[in-house]
Motif scaffolding. Structure first.
Motif, PDB file in Angstrom:
ATOM      1  N   ARG A 128       0.826  -1.208   0.000  1.00 23.42           N
ATOM      2  CA  ARG A 128       0.000   0.000   0.000  1.00 23.42           C
ATOM      3  C   ARG A 128       0.862   1.261   0.000  1.00 23.42           C
ATOM      4  N   ASP A 129       2.068   1.179   0.551  1.00 22.07           N
ATOM      5  CA  ASP A 129       2.944   2.340   0.642  1.00 22.07           C
ATOM      6  C   ASP A 129       3.964   2.428  -0.485  1.00 22.07           C
ATOM      7  N   VAL A 130       3.979   1.467  -1.398  1.00 20.25           N
ATOM      8  CA  VAL A 130       4.948   1.478  -2.496  1.00 20.25           C
ATOM      9  C   VAL A 130       4.239   1.904  -3.777  1.00 20.25           C
ATOM     10  N   PRO A 131       4.503   3.123  -4.268  1.00 25.72           N
ATOM     11  CA  PRO A 131       3.848   3.576  -5.499  1.00 25.72           C
ATOM     12  C   PRO A 131       4.282   2.747  -6.709  1.00 25.72           C
ATOM     13  N   VAL A 132       3.333   2.452  -7.569  1.00 25.56           N
ATOM     14  CA  VAL A 132       3.634   1.820  -8.846  1.00 25.56           C
ATOM     15  C   VAL A 132       4.246   2.868  -9.775  1.00 25.56           C
ATOM     16  N   TYR A 133       3.774   4.110  -9.644  1.00 27.72           N
ATOM     17  CA  TYR A 133       4.324   5.222 -10.440  1.00 27.72           C
ATOM     18  C   TYR A 133       4.078   6.522  -9.683  1.00 27.72           C
ATOM     19  N   THR A 134       5.060   7.411  -9.728  1.00 26.28           N
ATOM     20  CA  THR A 134       4.929   8.728  -9.113  1.00 26.28           C
ATOM     21  C   THR A 134       5.140   9.782 -10.188  1.00 26.28           C
ATOM     22  N   PHE A 135       4.200  10.699 -10.290  1.00 24.10           N
ATOM     23  CA  PHE A 135       4.303  11.769 -11.275  1.00 24.10           C
ATOM     24  C   PHE A 135       5.307  12.812 -10.825  1.00 24.10           C
ATOM     25  N   ARG A 136       6.100  13.289 -11.769  1.00 22.51           N
ATOM     26  CA  ARG A 136       6.957  14.438 -11.501  1.00 22.51           C
ATOM     27  C   ARG A 136       6.124  15.679 -11.783  1.00 22.51           C
ATOM     28  N   LEU A 137       6.478  16.788 -11.162  1.00 25.11           N
ATOM     29  CA  LEU A 137       5.727  18.029 -11.340  1.00 25.11           C
ATOM     30  C   LEU A 137       5.613  18.403 -12.811  1.00 25.11           C
ATOM     31  N   GLU A 138       6.692  18.223 -13.564  1.00 25.59           N
ATOM     32  CA  GLU A 138       6.663  18.583 -14.990  1.00 25.59           C
ATOM     33  C   GLU A 138       5.759  17.657 -15.805  1.00 25.59           C
ATOM     34  N   ASP A 139       5.479  16.439 -15.290  1.00 27.95           N
ATOM     35  CA  ASP A 139       4.537  15.544 -15.970  1.00 27.95           C
ATOM     36  C   ASP A 139       3.122  16.100 -15.941  1.00 27.95           C
ATOM     37  N   LEU A 140       2.840  16.909 -14.934  1.00 25.27           N
ATOM     38  CA  LEU A 140       1.473  17.404 -14.727  1.00 25.27           C
ATOM     39  C   LEU A 140       1.299  18.852 -15.186  1.00 25.27           C
ATOM     40  N   ARG A 141       2.243  19.357 -15.953  1.00 22.32           N
ATOM     41  CA  ARG A 141       2.161  20.712 -16.457  1.00 22.32           C
ATOM     42  C   ARG A 141       2.303  20.695 -17.967  1.00 22.32           C
ATOM     43  N   TYR A 142       1.409  21.409 -18.650  1.00 21.74           N
ATOM     44  CA  TYR A 142       1.446  21.457 -20.105  1.00 21.74           C
ATOM     45  C   TYR A 142       0.918  22.810 -20.562  1.00 21.74           C
ATOM     46  N   ALA A 143       1.679  23.486 -21.383  1.00 17.89           N
ATOM     47  CA  ALA A 143       1.291  24.793 -21.934  1.00 17.89           C
ATOM     48  C   ALA A 143       0.900  25.779 -20.826  1.00 17.89           C
ATOM     49  N   GLY A 144       1.632  25.739 -19.718  1.00 17.14           N
ATOM     50  CA  GLY A 144       1.374  26.665 -18.618  1.00 17.14           C
ATOM     51  C   GLY A 144       0.172  26.310 -17.770  1.00 17.14           C
ATOM     52  N   VAL A 145      -0.425  25.171 -18.010  1.00 16.79           N
ATOM     53  CA  VAL A 145      -1.624  24.751 -17.277  1.00 16.79           C
ATOM     54  C   VAL A 145      -1.265  23.563 -16.383  1.00 16.79           C
ATOM     55  N   GLN A 146      -1.720  23.618 -15.131  1.00 15.31           N
ATOM     56  CA  GLN A 146      -1.508  22.522 -14.186  1.00 15.31           C
ATOM     57  C   GLN A 146      -2.603  21.482 -14.372  1.00 15.31           C
ATOM     58  N   PHE A 147      -2.212  20.222 -14.515  1.00 18.43           N
ATOM     59  CA  PHE A 147      -3.159  19.133 -14.684  1.00 18.43           C
ATOM     60  C   PHE A 147      -3.162  18.248 -13.445  1.00 18.43           C
ATOM     61  N   VAL A 148      -4.248  17.497 -13.254  1.00 24.30           N
ATOM     62  CA  VAL A 148      -4.347  16.508 -12.188  1.00 24.30           C
ATOM     63  C   VAL A 148      -4.781  15.177 -12.814  1.00 24.30           C
ATOM     64  N   PRO A 149      -4.213  14.080 -12.340  1.00 26.32           N
ATOM     65  CA  PRO A 149      -4.649  12.770 -12.844  1.00 26.32           C
ATOM     66  C   PRO A 149      -6.045  12.456 -12.313  1.00 26.32           C
ATOM     67  N   THR A 150      -6.932  11.988 -13.189  1.00 34.70           N
ATOM     68  CA  THR A 150      -8.309  11.717 -12.771  1.00 34.70           C
ATOM     69  C   THR A 150      -8.767  10.282 -13.022  1.00 34.70           C
TER      70      THR A 150
END
Length: 167
Positions: A128-150
């Protein structure tokens, strides 16, 4: 203005290849744990697979030893779990884990069944405490817009994550 740009950009999908997931999870191993002060269990060499749906399968080498001896029994552990998004951590994690197979070389079946129950407790706590994948901040930013995984889905070769602009 940025909010209006975000609505123009809309949701997008990001595909994370299985090899990238495998590389990330390998960095988190080996895992060493003592269970009920009775056994030391070491899990190493993880092998990740994506069988489909929202589940992930993980096979690992397992070494089981009483805490005060140098003897260890090698074996293998196969488990699976349901993938979910933890937006706070920016990570994909496993929940509803179950031990699919637990085999210790040279140990009788009755004792292996007992160990499998103990392994189930350990797996639920540790995985439960071991992530399968962790997003980097730059993975969640595109064209100046902050995204969230849904949303997440899997294919046999990748994890597909839907990202939506943060509102």
């Amino acid at each position: 203005m940025l909010a209006s740009c975000a609505s123009l950009i809309g949701p997008r999908e990001v595909e994370i290849p299985l090899q990238k997931l495998q590389d990330g999870i390998e960095r988190r191993f080996p895992l060493n744990n003592r269970v009920l002060e009775l056994l030391d269990i070491r899990l190493s060499r993880p092998q990740l697979s994506l069988p489909g749906g929202d589940r992930v399968a993980l096979g690992v080498e397992a070494y089981v030893a009483p805490p005060f001896t140098s003897q260890a029994w090698p074996g293998s552990l196969a488990l699976s779990g349901r993938l979910f998004l933890d937006a706070q951590r920016g990570a994909v994690l496993m929940d509803e884990t179950r031990v699919d197979r637990f085999v210790i070389d040279g140990m009788d079946e009755a004792r292996q069944r007992q160990l499998a129950r103990v392994a189930g407790v350990l797996v639920g706590k540790v995985v439960r405490d071991v992530p399968v994948y962790t997003f980097r901040l730059e993975d969640l930013r595109y064209a100046g817009v902050q995204f969230v995984p849904t949303r997440i889905t899997t294919t046999p070769r990748a994890l597909v994550v839907t990202l939506e602009p943060r509102r």
